[in-house]
Scaffold this motif. Sequence first.
Motif, PDB file in Angstrom:
ATOM      1  N   ASP A   1       0.928  -1.337  -0.137  1.00  0.00           N
ATOM      2  CA  ASP A   1       0.052  -0.260  -0.134  1.00  0.00           C
ATOM      3  C   ASP A   1       0.895   1.347  -0.034  1.00  0.00           C
ATOM      4  O   ASP A   1       0.451   2.241   0.270  1.00  0.00           O
ATOM      5  CB  ASP A   1      -1.043   0.152   1.332  1.00  0.00           C
ATOM      6  CG  ASP A   1      -2.156  -0.614   0.781  1.00  0.00           C
ATOM      7  OD1 ASP A   1      -2.409  -1.062  -0.147  1.00  0.00           O
ATOM      8  OD2 ASP A   1      -3.072  -0.749   1.950  1.00  0.00           O
ATOM      9  N   ALA A   2       2.167   1.145  -0.403  1.00  0.00           N
ATOM     10  CA  ALA A   2       3.073   2.434  -0.604  1.00  0.00           C
ATOM     11  C   ALA A   2       2.125   3.698  -1.204  1.00  0.00           C
ATOM     12  O   ALA A   2       2.561   4.644  -0.994  1.00  0.00           O
ATOM     13  CB  ALA A   2       4.237   2.074  -1.200  1.00  0.00           C
TER      14      ALA A   2
ATOM     15  N   VAL B   1      -8.337   7.020  -7.651  1.00  0.00           N
ATOM     16  CA  VAL B   1      -7.036   6.982  -7.510  1.00  0.00           C
ATOM     17  C   VAL B   1      -6.484   5.499  -7.565  1.00  0.00           C
ATOM     18  O   VAL B   1      -7.135   4.369  -7.005  1.00  0.00           O
ATOM     19  CB  VAL B   1      -6.601   7.399  -6.122  1.00  0.00           C
ATOM     20  CG1 VAL B   1      -4.905   7.326  -5.672  1.00  0.00           C
ATOM     21  CG2 VAL B   1      -7.060   8.973  -5.836  1.00  0.00           C
ATOM     22  N   GLU B   2      -5.323   5.066  -8.327  1.00  0.00           N
ATOM     23  CA  GLU B   2      -4.847   3.907  -8.504  1.00  0.00           C
ATOM     24  C   GLU B   2      -3.666   3.802  -7.506  1.00  0.00           C
ATOM     25  O   GLU B   2      -2.518   4.605  -7.900  1.00  0.00           O
ATOM     26  CB  GLU B   2      -4.489   3.561  -9.822  1.00  0.00           C
ATOM     27  CG  GLU B   2      -3.733   2.174 -10.197  1.00  0.00           C
ATOM     28  CD  GLU B   2      -3.115   2.031 -11.426  1.00  0.00           C
ATOM     29  OE1 GLU B   2      -2.169   1.074 -11.595  1.00  0.00           O
ATOM     30  OE2 GLU B   2      -3.415   2.750 -12.183  1.00  0.00           O
ATOM     31  N   HIS B   3      -3.581   3.039  -6.298  1.00  0.00           N
ATOM     32  CA  HIS B   3      -2.530   3.217  -5.568  1.00  0.00           C
ATOM     33  C   HIS B   3      -1.551   1.764  -5.480  1.00  0.00           C
ATOM     34  O   HIS B   3      -0.541   1.940  -5.246  1.00  0.00           O
ATOM     35  CB  HIS B   3      -2.933   3.247  -3.970  1.00  0.00           C
ATOM     36  CG  HIS B   3      -3.646   1.872  -3.539  1.00  0.00           C
ATOM     37  ND1 HIS B   3      -5.084   1.661  -3.932  1.00  0.00           N
ATOM     38  CD2 HIS B   3      -3.266   0.903  -2.816  1.00  0.00           C
ATOM     39  CE1 HIS B   3      -5.343   0.509  -3.013  1.00  0.00           C
ATOM     40  NE2 HIS B   3      -4.029   0.168  -2.479  1.00  0.00           N
ATOM     41  N   SER B   4      -2.182   0.628  -6.098  1.00  0.00           N
ATOM     42  CA  SER B   4      -1.478  -0.674  -6.054  1.00  0.00           C
ATOM     43  C   SER B   4      -0.176  -0.569  -7.015  1.00  0.00           C
ATOM     44  O   SER B   4       0.820  -1.052  -6.466  1.00  0.00           O
ATOM     45  CB  SER B   4      -2.279  -1.771  -6.468  1.00  0.00           C
ATOM     46  OG  SER B   4      -2.955  -1.533  -7.750  1.00  0.00           O
ATOM     47  N   THR B   5      -0.193   0.001  -8.240  1.00  0.00           N
ATOM     48  CA  THR B   5       0.802   0.145  -9.059  1.00  0.00           C
ATOM     49  C   THR B   5       2.190   0.723  -8.379  1.00  0.00           C
ATOM     50  O   THR B   5       3.127   0.569  -8.648  1.00  0.00           O
ATOM     51  CB  THR B   5       0.584   0.687 -10.518  1.00  0.00           C
ATOM     52  OG1 THR B   5      -0.605   0.004 -11.029  1.00  0.00           O
ATOM     53  CG2 THR B   5       1.548   0.624 -11.420  1.00  0.00           C
ATOM     54  N   CYS B   6       1.800   1.729  -7.663  1.00  0.00           N
ATOM     55  CA  CYS B   6       2.787   2.592  -6.789  1.00  0.00           C
ATOM     56  C   CYS B   6       3.849   1.447  -6.059  1.00  0.00           C
ATOM     57  O   CYS B   6       4.936   1.776  -5.940  1.00  0.00           O
ATOM     58  CB  CYS B   6       2.423   3.535  -5.827  1.00  0.00           C
ATOM     59  SG  CYS B   6       1.391   4.666  -6.538  1.00  0.00           S
ATOM     60  N   GLY B   7       3.057   0.716  -5.204  1.00  0.00           N
ATOM     61  CA  GLY B   7       3.956   0.112  -4.636  1.00  0.00           C
ATOM     62  C   GLY B   7       4.908  -1.105  -5.376  1.00  0.00           C
ATOM     63  O   GLY B   7       5.841  -1.589  -5.032  1.00  0.00           O
ATOM     64  N   ALA B   8       4.154  -1.690  -6.456  1.00  0.00           N
ATOM     65  CA  ALA B   8       4.995  -2.226  -7.582  1.00  0.00           C
ATOM     66  C   ALA B   8       6.209  -1.334  -8.086  1.00  0.00           C
ATOM     67  O   ALA B   8       7.214  -2.148  -8.024  1.00  0.00           O
ATOM     68  CB  ALA B   8       4.153  -2.807  -8.735  1.00  0.00           C
TER      69      ALA B   8
ATOM     70  N   ILE C   1       1.697  -7.074  -5.826  1.00  0.00           N
ATOM     71  CA  ILE C   1       1.370  -5.838  -5.454  1.00  0.00           C
ATOM     72  C   ILE C   1       0.516  -4.978  -6.451  1.00  0.00           C
ATOM     73  O   ILE C   1      -0.639  -4.840  -5.957  1.00  0.00           O
ATOM     74  CB  ILE C   1       2.706  -4.830  -4.922  1.00  0.00           C
ATOM     75  CG1 ILE C   1       3.384  -5.539  -3.553  1.00  0.00           C
ATOM     76  CG2 ILE C   1       2.104  -3.491  -4.635  1.00  0.00           C
ATOM     77  CD1 ILE C   1       4.473  -5.057  -3.376  1.00  0.00           C
ATOM     78  N   ALA C   2       1.005  -5.301  -7.526  1.00  0.00           N
ATOM     79  CA  ALA C   2       0.176  -4.496  -8.600  1.00  0.00           C
ATOM     80  C   ALA C   2      -1.183  -5.216  -8.881  1.00  0.00           C
ATOM     81  O   ALA C   2      -2.360  -4.674  -8.997  1.00  0.00           O
ATOM     82  CB  ALA C   2       1.039  -4.558 -10.134  1.00  0.00           C
ATOM     83  N   GLY C   3      -1.381  -6.484  -8.554  1.00  0.00           N
ATOM     84  CA  GLY C   3      -2.598  -7.133  -8.604  1.00  0.00           C
ATOM     85  C   GLY C   3      -3.382  -7.412  -7.250  1.00  0.00           C
ATOM     86  O   GLY C   3      -4.449  -8.018  -7.624  1.00  0.00           O
ATOM     87  N   HIS C   4      -3.053  -6.657  -6.025  1.00  0.00           N
ATOM     88  CA  HIS C   4      -3.760  -7.228  -5.046  1.00  0.00           C
ATOM     89  C   HIS C   4      -5.070  -6.757  -4.753  1.00  0.00           C
ATOM     90  O   HIS C   4      -5.677  -7.071  -3.919  1.00  0.00           O
ATOM     91  CB  HIS C   4      -2.830  -6.633  -3.870  1.00  0.00           C
ATOM     92  CG  HIS C   4      -2.800  -5.328  -3.285  1.00  0.00           C
ATOM     93  ND1 HIS C   4      -2.135  -4.206  -3.992  1.00  0.00           N
ATOM     94  CD2 HIS C   4      -3.552  -4.720  -2.478  1.00  0.00           C
ATOM     95  CE1 HIS C   4      -2.462  -3.172  -3.395  1.00  0.00           C
ATOM     96  NE2 HIS C   4      -3.267  -3.484  -2.339  1.00  0.00           N
ATOM     97  N   HIS C   5      -5.623  -5.872  -5.598  1.00  0.00           N
ATOM     98  CA  HIS C   5      -7.018  -5.593  -5.892  1.00  0.00           C
ATOM     99  C   HIS C   5      -7.576  -6.086  -7.032  1.00  0.00           C
ATOM    100  O   HIS C   5      -8.671  -6.956  -7.098  1.00  0.00           O
ATOM    101  CB  HIS C   5      -7.288  -3.973  -5.776  1.00  0.00           C
ATOM    102  CG  HIS C   5      -7.017  -3.390  -4.254  1.00  0.00           C
ATOM    103  ND1 HIS C   5      -7.858  -3.676  -3.390  1.00  0.00           N
ATOM    104  CD2 HIS C   5      -6.086  -2.550  -3.828  1.00  0.00           C
ATOM    105  CE1 HIS C   5      -7.581  -3.098  -2.187  1.00  0.00           C
ATOM    106  NE2 HIS C   5      -6.247  -2.405  -2.546  1.00  0.00           N
ATOM    107  N   SER C   6      -7.044  -5.987  -8.300  1.00  0.00           N
ATOM    108  CA  SER C   6      -7.790  -6.430  -9.389  1.00  0.00           C
ATOM    109  C   SER C   6      -7.382  -7.995  -9.869  1.00  0.00           C
ATOM    110  O   SER C   6      -7.889  -8.418 -10.726  1.00  0.00           O
ATOM    111  CB  SER C   6      -7.413  -5.427 -10.711  1.00  0.00           C
ATOM    112  OG  SER C   6      -5.970  -5.482 -10.628  1.00  0.00           O
ATOM    113  N   GLY C   7      -6.333  -8.429  -9.445  1.00  0.00           N
ATOM    114  CA  GLY C   7      -5.945  -9.611  -9.554  1.00  0.00           C
ATOM    115  C   GLY C   7      -4.511  -9.659 -10.443  1.00  0.00           C
ATOM    116  O   GLY C   7      -4.297  -8.775 -10.862  1.00  0.00           O
ATOM    117  N   LEU C   8      -3.921 -10.930 -10.382  1.00  0.00           N
ATOM    118  CA  LEU C   8      -2.600 -11.002 -11.025  1.00  0.00           C
ATOM    119  C   LEU C   8      -2.790 -10.747 -12.500  1.00  0.00           C
ATOM    120  O   LEU C   8      -3.563 -11.199 -13.142  1.00  0.00           O
ATOM    121  CB  LEU C   8      -2.111 -12.436 -10.741  1.00  0.00           C
ATOM    122  CG  LEU C   8      -1.594 -12.601  -9.451  1.00  0.00           C
ATOM    123  CD1 LEU C   8      -1.198 -14.156  -9.307  1.00  0.00           C
ATOM    124  CD2 LEU C   8      -0.232 -11.979  -9.044  1.00  0.00           C
ATOM    125  N   PRO C   9      -1.964  -9.784 -12.841  1.00  0.00           N
ATOM    126  CA  PRO C   9      -2.143  -9.300 -14.297  1.00  0.00           C
ATOM    127  C   PRO C   9      -1.279 -10.072 -15.379  1.00  0.00           C
ATOM    128  O   PRO C   9      -0.552 -10.669 -14.942  1.00  0.00           O
ATOM    129  CB  PRO C   9      -1.731  -7.628 -14.488  1.00  0.00           C
ATOM    130  CG  PRO C   9      -0.623  -7.907 -13.079  1.00  0.00           C
ATOM    131  CD  PRO C   9      -0.942  -8.852 -12.160  1.00  0.00           C
TER     132      PRO C   9
END
Length: 731
Positions: free
Chosen positions: A51-52, A70-77, A96-104
């Motif tokens: 959640d960075a 706001v898209e926050h998950s990609t920031c942590g990636a 981290i990038a997928g922790h809401h929308s699923g592994l991309p």
Amino acid sequence: MSQQIYKAHVNESTGDIQTVKEHSENTASLCREFSVYELKELMYAIGLCHDAGKFSKDFQKRINGANIKVEHSTCGAIAAKERYDMPASLIMQYCIAGHHSGLPNAGNITDEPLEATLYGRMKRDFADYSKYEEELQLPDIDNQALSKFLMADCGNPTQIIDKFAFLTRYCFSCLVDADSIDTGIFCGTMPEGNLTVDFLKCLEKVNAKLDSFKCETKLQRTRRLLQEQVFGKTDEAAEIYLMNMPTGSGKTLCSIKFALERALKENKKRIVYVIPFQSIIDQTVSEFESIFGDSAEILRHQSSFSYEEDDDLSEDYRKLAKKATENWDAPFIVTTAVQFFESLHSNKRGKLRKIHNLSDSIIIFDEAHMMPQKYLQSCLQSISYITKYLNSEAVFLTATMPDFGKLIGQYAMSGSKILDLVEDKSDFKSFKKCKYEYLGDMDRESLIVKASESPSSLIIVNKKKTAREIYNQCRGNKYHLSTYMAACDRKETIENIKKDLKKLEEDYPGLMDVPEERRITVVSTSLIEAGVDIDMFTVLRELTGLDSILQSGGRCNREGKRENAVTYIFRLDDKVNFGQEDDRINLTRGIIEKYDDITSSESILEYYDRLFFMKKEDIQSHTMSNKCKNIANIPFKEYAEEFRLIESKTESVVIPCDDRSRELVAELRYKGAGLSRKLQPYVCSVSKREFESLVEQHAVEDFDTGIWCLTNQDYYDKEVGILFEGKDYYL
């Protein structure tokens, strides 16, 4: 100047604030707790970084009420990529990038920012979130040790890709469950407590059940000897155990005793019982509940069952069971093969969340031979990884056992430790209750005449349409079973068949001199082979796969009361079917021609060897490693969408056939969706073409819910199921 508070969550009931730092550290600690030893450092770092992006001003505006996206998950990636080296960095980015929308899907380095791939998203611009560097103390990761772990037991690059994909899903599972639990605890939405099981008391009750069985006849003594082979090996450590036991030898109860013994000896957290068919999960759970009583709260997880819709349960129990279905944090789970394997190969948060809880488990695969040919390699790989790296053990349970040692060595991991629990199979012949005879080509009239010669006969054919047509041609006391019928009507028909068979035996002891008008004929599709315990005098099975034929024979002389019982195999002399026979049929014909006894171990092994190695290239074409060239380009989302154990060639239609179902359909019409599981007992299935015909005739409606219901009762017959022309057409 007061220091800014970076909020992660706000408890709506109390107004309390959880900071990003608190949530990140809590999640990291849970991630480390959930993880296997080799990945604990990595998981702690993933939990801290996930959640960075919530340290950005944009996210803080949003959580304080601003109506912005706001898209926050990609920031942590991105933070993980900047801080860590490969391969740790790559696993972290995916998770981290997928922790809401699923592994991309990884995509390619040329992808543009608007694309939803990992590479595309990593190129997007974000508001400054660098405050995370001051707030979070990111740990070091031993990349050399991690690389060694990832590459262990991998002999070539394709094996590395498949193992990396599995372990990334595992890490993702640890993350999203930790994230959900910490959020739920803070927000007050996480029910306290868990389902409980006392393995020791359960074992005592299983032992009492086994001891209650008589051991007087030769068959009973043979059954006991077979079971003792299994129980004599409970101290022997292995990753995968093979329990090959014939029908009637008590293999289900035997497998549960073995699993309980192993769980207690090795201090395992849970037992997972995986069943191939939804249709038999009811009776399996009921059997376990009747044995365990109040010593076990069994979690049942299948697509057609919901604890929320079970009015007989308390509200507290429903909440605990619902929580357990989300993450499988329960000591005893009964689920389906579809639920199990499609979850393992998913990319979605909701499905993958449970996977890390397969560690420290005993997993029983009932009817293990039914693993899908198309995804056989992916399924065997997953089981190998779970047992090799997650400290779990698997039990393969079946009466018709392929050479799994050879299959696992070929398609999964050559180093898996496999133990055969029943090495002496010389007594299998004692459980043979009928012989098999091939009749060759038969027309329908000859088939019906042959069936009518027996006091009770079961005709099993490969197609629903064929079953209906033969049933309509039969005379006298007859029954029909297929998925054209609503599930509740199938269940009622099976109960009526059992009652009728029992009455027949009472009226005609030994089934001698049964008059023609009292003889019973059942015409069914293969659905009757799955857990339907009926005892027919004669079975006639249309040519199909050897495993299905042997399952059909299990309905013939099931109680072993008669000598010289026969299951006949026939090839239906229908020109429309010729030229459409699949590999299993052709293989079985060859086995029948070669072996006098198709139930022999040699016959069964040759059938499976030819089935699973004949299409080796096709089986190997459905792994993740065939979708990409290296770990940096894994298409998680694409693969998950394609991974289907059962190809959906049918449509479901709800049949309002009693007061309860009519009430539910009326509720659906006026309230919309949300009743799908309650409607399951009233569902039948039709082909896509048949469904389109019903739509064209305005016989079905979905009320804009996606749940199709029969609205014209002239299109349903309780005996044969859904019709494709209204009854008035037959006047």
